[in-house]
Design a protein around this motif. Structure first.
Motif, mmCIF file in Angstrom:
data_model
loop_
_atom_site.group_PDB
_atom_site.id
_atom_site.type_symbol
_atom_site.label_atom_id
_atom_site.label_comp_id
_atom_site.label_asym_id
_atom_site.label_seq_id
_atom_site.Cartn_x
_atom_site.Cartn_y
_atom_site.Cartn_z
ATOM 1 N N ILE A 104 0.868 -1.172 0.000
ATOM 2 C CA ILE A 104 0.000 0.000 0.000
ATOM 3 C C ILE A 104 0.907 1.224 0.000
ATOM 4 N N MET A 105 0.715 2.106 -0.970
ATOM 5 C CA MET A 105 1.541 3.312 -1.096
ATOM 6 C C MET A 105 0.888 4.516 -0.417
ATOM 7 N N GLN A 106 -0.378 4.735 -0.738
ATOM 8 C CA GLN A 106 -1.126 5.882 -0.219
ATOM 9 C C GLN A 106 -2.578 5.471 -0.070
ATOM 10 N N TRP A 107 -3.341 6.308 0.637
ATOM 11 C CA TRP A 107 -4.764 6.061 0.757
ATOM 12 C C TRP A 107 -5.475 7.373 1.030
ATOM 13 N N GLY A 108 -6.770 7.355 0.751
ATOM 14 C CA GLY A 108 -7.636 8.498 1.000
ATOM 15 C C GLY A 108 -8.886 8.034 1.718
ATOM 16 N N LEU A 109 -9.927 8.842 1.677
ATOM 17 C CA LEU A 109 -11.168 8.483 2.371
ATOM 18 C C LEU A 109 -11.800 7.202 1.836
ATOM 19 N N THR A 110 -11.748 7.022 0.499
ATOM 20 C CA THR A 110 -12.394 5.855 -0.105
ATOM 21 C C THR A 110 -11.478 5.104 -1.070
ATOM 22 N N THR A 111 -10.197 5.437 -1.089
ATOM 23 C CA THR A 111 -9.283 4.815 -2.051
ATOM 24 C C THR A 111 -8.007 4.317 -1.390
ATOM 25 N N VAL A 112 -7.403 3.333 -2.052
ATOM 26 C CA VAL A 112 -6.104 2.800 -1.644
ATOM 27 C C VAL A 112 -5.267 2.668 -2.911
ATOM 28 N N GLN A 113 -4.032 3.147 -2.839
ATOM 29 C CA GLN A 113 -3.119 3.067 -3.983
ATOM 30 C C GLN A 113 -2.091 1.974 -3.709
ATOM 31 N N ILE A 114 -1.976 1.026 -4.665
ATOM 32 C CA ILE A 114 -1.145 -0.159 -4.520
ATOM 33 C C ILE A 114 0.008 -0.103 -5.512
#
Length: 168
Positions: A104-114
């Motif tokens: 997991i690199m980053q995340w927000g309220l409703t997202t995850v960046q892989i």
């Protein structure tokens, strides 16, 4: 199936259980999660959250995948809960395809960046999976939960990766 529900319990393993770790002795959490489903589905109560976050869209770029969830999420970083299938012919069923961890690199309220960096330059990401192991997380310690931190995201596997044009 209509008018059905289930409770995800993959985050409730029990190493000390005499019935194996997949049979947790912590029945209270399982019962609570099932009761949420019963209230929402069987009794029709409005505004009762009973499902953990589930992907609604997966966008693909050359450097990462962006997973959009159907609700707000609470995220804890993980190096290996997500895995990507690296394949030279873009097929997860290719005998030469391989599954590798995708941090997991980053995340927000409703997202995850892989991250997709573990695929070689000659390979494409053919699929994504989450929590695809016998023991995916420790007790109440999965990386992705509902915003309330009560309901875990269930395991999934997806070959439906949509290209994202702008690379962001």
């Amino acid at each position: 199936m209509q008018i059905t529900f289930m409770a995800v319990a993959m985050d409730l393993p029990d190493e000390t259980s005499p019935y194996n770790p997949i049979h947790p002795q912590d029945k209270q959490d399982v019962a609570f999660r099932l009761s949420l489903g019963a209230r929402a589905v069987a009794y029709g109560e409005q505004d009762v959250a009973f499902r953990g976050p589930f992907p609604s869209q997966i966008l693909s770029t050359p450097n990462y995948l962006k997973v959009a969830y159907d609700q707000e999420v609470s995220v804890t970083p993980s190096e290996n809960i997500f895995e990507i299938c690296c394949s030279e012919n873009e097929s997860p069923w290719d005998p030469k395809a391989r599954w590798v961890p995708a941090p997991i690199m980053q995340w927000g309220l409703t997202t995850v960046q892989i991250s997709t960096s573990l695929c070689s330059p000659t390979e494409q990401v053919a699929a994504l999976r989450y929590a695809w192991r016998d023991w995916p997380c420790d007790f109440k310690a999965c990386p992705i939960y509902s915003a309330s931190k009560i309901l875990p995201a269930p395991p999934f596997i997806s070959t439906n990766l949509q290209p994202k044009d702008d690379g962001k």
